[in-house]
Design a protein around this motif. Sequence first.
Motif, PDB file in Angstrom:
ATOM      1  N   VAL A 127       0.899  -1.310  -0.058  1.00 58.04           N
ATOM      2  CA  VAL A 127      -0.062   0.039  -0.052  1.00 58.04           C
ATOM      3  C   VAL A 127       0.902   1.398   0.043  1.00 58.04           C
ATOM      4  N   LEU A 128       2.099   1.170   0.522  1.00 58.77           N
ATOM      5  CA  LEU A 128       2.827   2.370   0.574  1.00 58.77           C
ATOM      6  C   LEU A 128       3.177   3.281  -0.814  1.00 58.77           C
ATOM      7  N   PRO A 129       3.422   2.538  -1.946  1.00 53.38           N
ATOM      8  CA  PRO A 129       3.728   3.210  -3.145  1.00 53.38           C
ATOM      9  C   PRO A 129       2.527   4.022  -3.505  1.00 53.38           C
ATOM     10  N   GLN A 130       1.236   3.412  -3.356  1.00 54.77           N
ATOM     11  CA  GLN A 130       0.176   4.246  -3.770  1.00 54.77           C
ATOM     12  C   GLN A 130      -0.192   5.353  -3.004  1.00 54.77           C
ATOM     13  N   ALA A 131       0.048   5.257  -1.702  1.00 56.31           N
ATOM     14  CA  ALA A 131      -0.344   6.066  -0.591  1.00 56.31           C
ATOM     15  C   ALA A 131       0.765   7.409  -0.969  1.00 56.31           C
ATOM     16  N   VAL A 132       1.943   7.041  -1.176  1.00 56.24           N
ATOM     17  CA  VAL A 132       2.944   8.006  -1.426  1.00 56.24           C
ATOM     18  C   VAL A 132       2.443   8.847  -2.654  1.00 56.24           C
ATOM     19  N   ASP A 133       2.270   8.041  -3.628  1.00 51.47           N
ATOM     20  CA  ASP A 133       1.917   8.815  -5.090  1.00 51.47           C
ATOM     21  C   ASP A 133       0.776   9.552  -4.879  1.00 51.47           C
ATOM     22  N   LYS A 134      -0.348   9.164  -3.993  1.00 50.77           N
ATOM     23  CA  LYS A 134      -1.548  10.258  -3.916  1.00 50.77           C
ATOM     24  C   LYS A 134      -1.099  11.240  -2.811  1.00 50.77           C
ATOM     25  N   LEU A 135      -0.254  11.101  -2.077  1.00 53.79           N
ATOM     26  CA  LEU A 135       0.188  12.293  -1.176  1.00 53.79           C
ATOM     27  C   LEU A 135       1.063  13.282  -1.886  1.00 53.79           C
ATOM     28  N   THR A 136       1.694  13.128  -3.024  1.00 55.08           N
ATOM     29  CA  THR A 136       2.669  13.613  -3.579  1.00 55.08           C
ATOM     30  C   THR A 136       2.158  14.089  -5.111  1.00 55.08           C
TER      31      THR A 136
END
Length: 141
Positions: A113-122
């Motif tokens: 889940v981290l790649p998608q979360a970081v992508d959406k937060l940046t």
Amino acid sequence: MAGNDLGSLLGGLLGGGQQGGGSSGGGGNILAALLGALMSKGGAGGGNPLSGLLEGLTKAGLADQAQSWVGGGENKAVSGAQMQEALPDDTLRQVAEEAGVSPEQAANEIAQVLPQAVDKLTPQGQVPSGSLEDLIKQQQL
């Protein structure tokens, strides 16, 4: 407490909520536990552990992956084993305990889940300033 709210926000950011229920919310909760653990250890008053997490991943040899999540284009995958090596043992144990899973399971969930979360937060290709809750709320507008 704030951890549950953060888990809900992250779950919503990752597409949880209305339908499909469980796994996305679980991903939000595991990320909330991770970011909460990093905030408690880092003592960063701004309440944004995202930049510290990305810096830690970069130092652990995952710079290419972390940069792909922040920048535009495809997100490079990371394995649970890589996350286990990159995260401090005590942090991963704390996250696993809060999520009610083993450290290995926690690392695997974080890796998913981290790649998608970081992508959406940046969305602008850089880590924005401000509290993590504010960043998530901005992305859900």
